[in-house]
Motif scaffolding. Sequence first.
Motif, mmCIF file in Angstrom:
data_model
loop_
_atom_site.group_PDB
_atom_site.id
_atom_site.type_symbol
_atom_site.label_atom_id
_atom_site.label_comp_id
_atom_site.label_asym_id
_atom_site.label_seq_id
_atom_site.Cartn_x
_atom_site.Cartn_y
_atom_site.Cartn_z
ATOM 1 N N THR A 128 0.846 -1.190 0.000
ATOM 2 C CA THR A 128 0.000 0.000 0.000
ATOM 3 C C THR A 128 0.881 1.239 0.000
ATOM 4 O OG1 THR A 128 -1.617 -1.212 1.299
ATOM 5 C CG2 THR A 128 -1.885 1.161 1.193
ATOM 6 N N ALA A 129 0.654 2.072 -0.994
ATOM 7 C CA ALA A 129 1.382 3.340 -1.054
ATOM 8 C C ALA A 129 0.688 4.341 -0.128
ATOM 9 C CB ALA A 129 1.407 3.865 -2.480
ATOM 10 N N CYS A 130 1.490 5.190 0.496
ATOM 11 C CA CYS A 130 0.941 6.174 1.436
ATOM 12 C C CYS A 130 1.084 7.573 0.840
ATOM 13 C CB CYS A 130 1.695 6.117 2.757
ATOM 14 S SG CYS A 130 1.508 4.546 3.589
ATOM 15 N N PRO A 135 6.646 6.304 -4.299
ATOM 16 C CA PRO A 135 5.945 5.107 -4.746
ATOM 17 C C PRO A 135 6.735 3.848 -4.405
ATOM 18 C CG PRO A 135 6.784 6.354 -6.620
ATOM 19 C CD PRO A 135 7.049 7.169 -5.406
ATOM 20 N N VAL A 138 6.008 -2.789 -7.139
ATOM 21 C CA VAL A 138 4.955 -3.786 -7.008
ATOM 22 C C VAL A 138 5.591 -5.168 -7.093
ATOM 23 C CG1 VAL A 138 2.810 -4.692 -7.985
ATOM 24 C CG2 VAL A 138 3.272 -2.231 -8.030
ATOM 25 N N ARG A 146 3.681 1.405 -7.377
ATOM 26 C CA ARG A 146 2.367 1.738 -6.806
ATOM 27 C C ARG A 146 2.441 3.144 -6.220
ATOM 28 N NH1 ARG A 146 -0.577 -2.914 -4.237
ATOM 29 N NH2 ARG A 146 -0.695 -3.286 -6.452
ATOM 30 N N HIS A 147 1.527 3.996 -6.697
ATOM 31 C CA HIS A 147 1.436 5.378 -6.261
ATOM 32 C C HIS A 147 0.138 5.564 -5.508
ATOM 33 C CE1 HIS A 147 4.602 6.760 -9.124
ATOM 34 N NE2 HIS A 147 4.209 5.684 -9.785
ATOM 35 N N CYS A 148 0.111 6.558 -4.656
ATOM 36 C CA CYS A 148 -1.137 6.967 -4.002
ATOM 37 C C CYS A 148 -1.523 8.299 -4.617
ATOM 38 C CB CYS A 148 -0.940 7.103 -2.493
ATOM 39 S SG CYS A 148 -2.443 7.574 -1.634
ATOM 40 N N GLN A 152 -6.162 7.050 -3.845
ATOM 41 C CA GLN A 152 -6.360 5.781 -4.557
ATOM 42 C C GLN A 152 -5.012 5.123 -4.830
ATOM 43 O OE1 GLN A 152 -9.427 4.517 -5.393
ATOM 44 N NE2 GLN A 152 -10.261 6.235 -4.224
ATOM 45 N N GLN A 153 -4.989 3.798 -4.808
ATOM 46 C CA GLN A 153 -3.780 3.040 -5.125
ATOM 47 C C GLN A 153 -3.746 2.844 -6.648
ATOM 48 O OE1 GLN A 153 -1.511 2.004 -2.639
ATOM 49 N NE2 GLN A 153 -2.803 3.334 -1.416
ATOM 50 N N ASP A 155 -1.239 1.704 -9.985
ATOM 51 C CA ASP A 155 0.007 1.109 -10.474
ATOM 52 C C ASP A 155 0.369 1.765 -11.806
ATOM 53 O OD1 ASP A 155 -0.067 -0.535 -8.311
ATOM 54 O OD2 ASP A 155 -0.693 -2.335 -9.381
ATOM 55 N N GLU A 165 0.452 15.019 -7.564
ATOM 56 C CA GLU A 165 0.972 14.308 -6.385
ATOM 57 C C GLU A 165 2.260 14.970 -5.906
ATOM 58 O OE1 GLU A 165 2.494 9.885 -5.045
ATOM 59 O OE2 GLU A 165 1.438 10.094 -6.931
#
Length: 170
Positions: A128-130, A135, A138, A146-148, A152-153, A155, A165
């Motif tokens: 889980t990205a925060c 990032p 994966v 994986r980015h937040c 939202q998560q 890829d 971001e």
Amino acid sequence: MPDPSTTPPQPPALLLRAASALWTQAKTVYLTGAFPAYGSPAWCGLPADSPQRLAAALDAAEHWRRHVAEQQRLDALAESDPEAWFREVTADANEEARRTLSRLRLSRVPTTNEMAARRRPQPSRPVTACPGWPPLAVPGRPGWWRHCIDGQQVDLPHREAPAPERKAAA
């Protein structure tokens, strides 16, 4: 066999007074606890008319009475509720075992079941990205990150965060 028509001989008054005095002295000694244990060498060395000797015999009789009463209570408990009886008769041993485990810190040593549970494979946690953090790669998908983004998560095939971001992270 004694003749029932005759009255039994009465002990002399002097003997009754001596027995009464011995009994009174023995009760006093018994209450103070100043007597040797029944059957001990010190008890055997006392004269037959010693109040300490009688007090020790009284003490032994009282201990025996309590012992018999306790045995009868435990026997009745074993008949009516065997599980309660087992808990009661093993309570001292269980308490001593708890003290020993605590003293030797054996309670910190894992049991066989605990070790087996540790060896079982655990389910993997999802990556889980925060928000505000870089990032994450994966697992199982080389080159994907994986980015937040907006909570939202997402890829993406690159590590660079999109422009919105980056502003939130700064």
